[in-house]
Every structure is written in structure tokens, then in C-alpha cells.
Design a protein around this motif. Structure first.
Motif: not given
Length: 143
Positions: A86-102
Motif C-alpha cells: 500500500l502507498p506509504a502514509g496511506m491512512e488506514l482505519k477499519e470500517n472506513s472508505i479508502v481512496e485509491f488511484t489506478a
């Protein structure tokens, strides 16, 4: 003559999307009405199809099965990803929506279901996939 919704109409409307047991997912009824261009991608294509032919000034409520709404839940869209991938510094919190860039620059999101020391379990299905929904619409203007 009252205007009716066509595939290229510009709409002003209030709408509410909820599960059949009443859990509200999205509503504009307590704020300013939404404006959207049919076919513009602001509303799911399946929901736009329900609007075709409806009359301006009317209030409608539809109950849609998963296949008519956001599709069935696809287990292939649930993916475990190593945290190291996963990208370094990506904020990860269970039960949340995470944005990605293809790689092509397109944005997409996944629901973080589970987080361990070494991996994250993402669900890339629409949050309402596999659920029957109630789609309520008040058509204010059709152009």
C-alpha cells in the motif's frame, strides 16, 4: 404539457436511497435539491433507467432488487493486500472508505473491512451491492 425524463434530460430533484429496513444511505430531502445531467455519471446507470419516462412535479418510490440497483455482492472484489504493497502514509482505519488511484489516474475506493499487522482486507463492491433498496424521487424540474 408536463415534461418527462429522457436519456439526455437535465434534472432538478430530491432523492433518497435507503435499504428496505430504513437505513438511509443518501438523501437530499433535508438540503438543496440535486441537479444532474442524465448519462453524466452522477447517478448509477441502473437508477437513471428507473427515472426514464417519469413526470416533472411527481413523487415516486421504487423498491429495487440488488440486480436492479447496485448489483450482487461479488466476492472477487474483496481483496487482501499486504500493508507493504500500500502507498506509504496511506491512512488506514477499519470500517472506513479508502481512496485509491489506478495507474491510469482514475480514482476508486474500497471499504477497509479488516486490518492486521501485515495486511488489509478491502471490499471494492459498492456499499449497497447485494442489498435491495428503496429509491425515492421528487422530480422538481426536467429540461
Amino acid at each position: 404539457m408536463t415534461a418527462c425524463v429522457k436519456a439526455d434530460s437535465f434534472l432538478t430533484l430530491h432523492y433518497r436511497i435507503s435499504t428496505l429496513d430504513g437505513e438511509e444511505f443518501l438523501s437530499t430531502f433535508d438540503m438543496s435539491p440535486a441537479t444532474l445531467q442524465m448519462g453524466g455519471g452522477q447517478l448509477a446507470e441502473s437508477l437513471e433507467e428507473v427515472l426514464l419516462g417519469l413526470l416533472q412535479g411527481e413523487h415516486y418510490v421504487f423498491e429495487l432488487e440488488p440486480g436492479q440497483a447496485f448489483g450482487e455482492h461479488n466476492p472477487r472484489l474483496v481483496e487482501r493486500i499486504a500493508r507493504s504493497g500500500l502507498p506509504a502514509g496511506m491512512e488506514l482505519k477499519e470500517n472506513s472508505i479508502v481512496e485509491f488511484t489506478a495507474p491510469n489516474g482514475a480514482a476508486f475506493s474500497g471499504f477497509l473491512r479488516e486490518l492486521t499487522a501485515t495486511s488489509a482486507l478491502f471490499d471494492f463492491n459498492h456499499p449497497l451491492a447485494g442489498k435491495a433498496i428503496r429509491f425515492e424521487v421528487k422530480l422538481i424540474g426536467v429540461m
